[in-house]
Design a protein around this motif. Structure first.
Motif, mmCIF file in Angstrom:
data_model
loop_
_atom_site.group_PDB
_atom_site.id
_atom_site.type_symbol
_atom_site.label_atom_id
_atom_site.label_comp_id
_atom_site.label_asym_id
_atom_site.label_seq_id
_atom_site.Cartn_x
_atom_site.Cartn_y
_atom_site.Cartn_z
ATOM 1 N N ALA A 109 7.109 1.068 -15.703
ATOM 2 C CA ALA A 109 7.101 1.897 -14.492
ATOM 3 C C ALA A 109 5.709 2.470 -14.245
ATOM 4 C CB ALA A 109 8.130 3.010 -14.607
ATOM 5 N N GLY A 110 5.048 2.904 -15.304
ATOM 6 C CA GLY A 110 3.687 3.436 -15.174
ATOM 7 C C GLY A 110 2.717 2.375 -14.678
ATOM 8 N N GLN A 111 2.866 1.165 -15.196
ATOM 9 C CA GLN A 111 2.012 0.069 -14.741
ATOM 10 C C GLN A 111 2.263 -0.256 -13.271
ATOM 11 O OE1 GLN A 111 2.751 -3.170 -17.412
ATOM 12 N NE2 GLN A 111 1.361 -2.389 -18.981
ATOM 13 N N ALA A 112 3.524 -0.265 -12.870
ATOM 14 C CA ALA A 112 3.853 -0.542 -11.470
ATOM 15 C C ALA A 112 3.304 0.557 -10.569
ATOM 16 C CB ALA A 112 5.368 -0.664 -11.291
ATOM 17 N N PHE A 113 3.405 1.807 -11.008
ATOM 18 C CA PHE A 113 2.909 2.933 -10.225
ATOM 19 C C PHE A 113 1.390 2.847 -10.051
ATOM 20 C CE2 PHE A 113 1.605 7.291 -9.424
ATOM 21 C CZ PHE A 113 2.544 7.714 -8.493
ATOM 22 N N LEU A 114 0.660 2.647 -11.145
ATOM 23 C CA LEU A 114 -0.799 2.553 -11.069
ATOM 24 C C LEU A 114 -1.252 1.330 -10.270
ATOM 25 C CD1 LEU A 114 -1.824 3.567 -14.708
ATOM 26 C CD2 LEU A 114 -2.107 4.901 -12.617
ATOM 27 N N CYS A 120 2.354 3.585 -1.516
ATOM 28 C CA CYS A 120 2.450 2.254 -2.131
ATOM 29 C C CYS A 120 2.872 2.354 -3.592
ATOM 30 C CB CYS A 120 1.109 1.525 -2.014
ATOM 31 S SG CYS A 120 0.731 1.019 -0.326
ATOM 32 N N ALA A 121 2.367 3.349 -4.301
ATOM 33 C CA ALA A 121 2.740 3.529 -5.707
ATOM 34 C C ALA A 121 4.243 3.772 -5.836
ATOM 35 C CB ALA A 121 1.955 4.694 -6.309
ATOM 36 N N ILE A 122 4.781 4.628 -4.992
ATOM 37 C CA ILE A 122 6.217 4.927 -5.040
ATOM 38 C C ILE A 122 7.032 3.701 -4.626
ATOM 39 C CG2 ILE A 122 8.036 6.319 -3.958
ATOM 40 C CD1 ILE A 122 5.893 8.596 -3.845
ATOM 41 N N MET A 123 6.589 3.023 -3.559
ATOM 42 C CA MET A 123 7.325 1.854 -3.081
ATOM 43 C C MET A 123 7.387 0.768 -4.153
ATOM 44 S SD MET A 123 6.397 -0.794 -0.019
ATOM 45 C CE MET A 123 4.936 -1.320 -0.872
ATOM 46 N N ILE A 124 6.256 0.457 -4.780
ATOM 47 C CA ILE A 124 6.225 -0.604 -5.779
ATOM 48 C C ILE A 124 7.018 -0.189 -7.021
ATOM 49 C CG2 ILE A 124 4.706 -1.881 -7.340
ATOM 50 C CD1 ILE A 124 4.791 -2.888 -4.421
ATOM 51 N N SER A 125 6.918 1.060 -7.415
ATOM 52 C CA SER A 125 7.691 1.530 -8.573
ATOM 53 C C SER A 125 9.186 1.374 -8.321
ATOM 54 C CB SER A 125 7.370 2.998 -8.868
ATOM 55 O OG SER A 125 6.032 3.149 -9.213
ATOM 56 N N CYS A 126 9.623 1.767 -7.133
ATOM 57 C CA CYS A 126 11.045 1.627 -6.793
ATOM 58 C C CYS A 126 11.451 0.155 -6.711
ATOM 59 C CB CYS A 126 11.340 2.328 -5.481
ATOM 60 S SG CYS A 126 11.210 4.123 -5.595
ATOM 61 N N TYR A 127 10.578 -0.666 -6.174
ATOM 62 C CA TYR A 127 10.860 -2.100 -6.083
ATOM 63 C C TYR A 127 11.014 -2.699 -7.480
ATOM 64 C CZ TYR A 127 9.958 -7.060 -5.351
ATOM 65 O OH TYR A 127 10.034 -8.431 -5.377
ATOM 66 N N VAL A 136 17.032 -3.303 -12.479
ATOM 67 C CA VAL A 136 18.433 -2.845 -12.475
ATOM 68 C C VAL A 136 19.354 -3.914 -11.886
ATOM 69 C CG1 VAL A 136 20.001 -1.166 -11.406
ATOM 70 C CG2 VAL A 136 17.857 -0.397 -12.400
ATOM 71 N N LEU A 137 18.913 -4.563 -10.815
ATOM 72 C CA LEU A 137 19.794 -5.510 -10.145
ATOM 73 C C LEU A 137 19.705 -6.936 -10.687
ATOM 74 C CD1 LEU A 137 19.214 -4.304 -6.485
ATOM 75 C CD2 LEU A 137 21.137 -3.763 -8.000
ATOM 76 N N ASP A 138 18.695 -7.219 -11.487
ATOM 77 C CA ASP A 138 18.549 -8.560 -12.046
ATOM 78 C C ASP A 138 19.575 -8.750 -13.168
ATOM 79 O OD1 ASP A 138 17.451 -11.069 -12.192
ATOM 80 O OD2 ASP A 138 15.894 -10.477 -13.613
#
Length: 165
Positions: free
Chosen positions: A38-43, A149-156, A162-164
């Protein structure tokens, strides 16, 4: 945007950064903890958003200026009476009877044929105000876009996990 995002994610996955690097997990064959992912996705999202905002700011400047011109045009055609000091309004007497109402008179730039497309606007702004004018407002836009963008990508990324199945 996505190109930069994937490059940042890959770089962070193979780095030794204390709070975002995943190299030590991949070296020993362990899966990365979800918090680290999650941290990597956020950054990565924030960094890619900053680059995307900076690259597209000149187009945003043109869009904003065109919207302002449209608003001025619409405001001049509004039914409410314009202020007496408005220089662009004039009483026009022509074959078309407006009943003495003030009619919009296009600004000099439009009269000189300065309309045109986005590229024409980019060139005109750069020539008249300098290239730096194309990035006017870049800092504020980056401050707005990067966290979004950080929030959007983290949620994505979270949604994918979760859904995979």
């Amino acid at each position: 945007y996505w190109m930069f995002l994937e490059r940042f994610k890959s770089a962070l996955a193979h780095s030794d950064l204390p709070m975002a690097g995943g190299a030590r997990y991949t070296e020993v064959g362990l899966p990365m903890p979800p918090a680290l992912q999650a941290g990597q996705a956020f950054l990565s999202g924030a960094a890619a958003g900053m680059i995307a905002a900076s690259c597209t700011t000149p187009f945003d400047v043109v869009k904003t200026r065109r919207q302002m011109l449209q608003a001025e045009t619409a405001g001049a055609r509004a039914p409410s009476p314009p202020p007496q000091s408005a220089p662009r309004l004039a009483v026009v007497t022509s074959a078309c009877d407006h009943g003495g109402a003030a009619v919009y008179e296009p600004p000099p730039a439009a009269a000189e044929g300065r309309g045109g497309g986005t590229l024409a606007h980019l060139r005109r702004i750069a020539a008249e105000e300098g290239p730096a004018a194309l990035w006017r407002g870049n800092a504020a836009r980056t401050i707005k876009v990067a966290p979004a963008c950080a929030i959007m990508i983290s949620c994505y990324e979270l949604g994918k996990r979760v859904l995979d199945p």
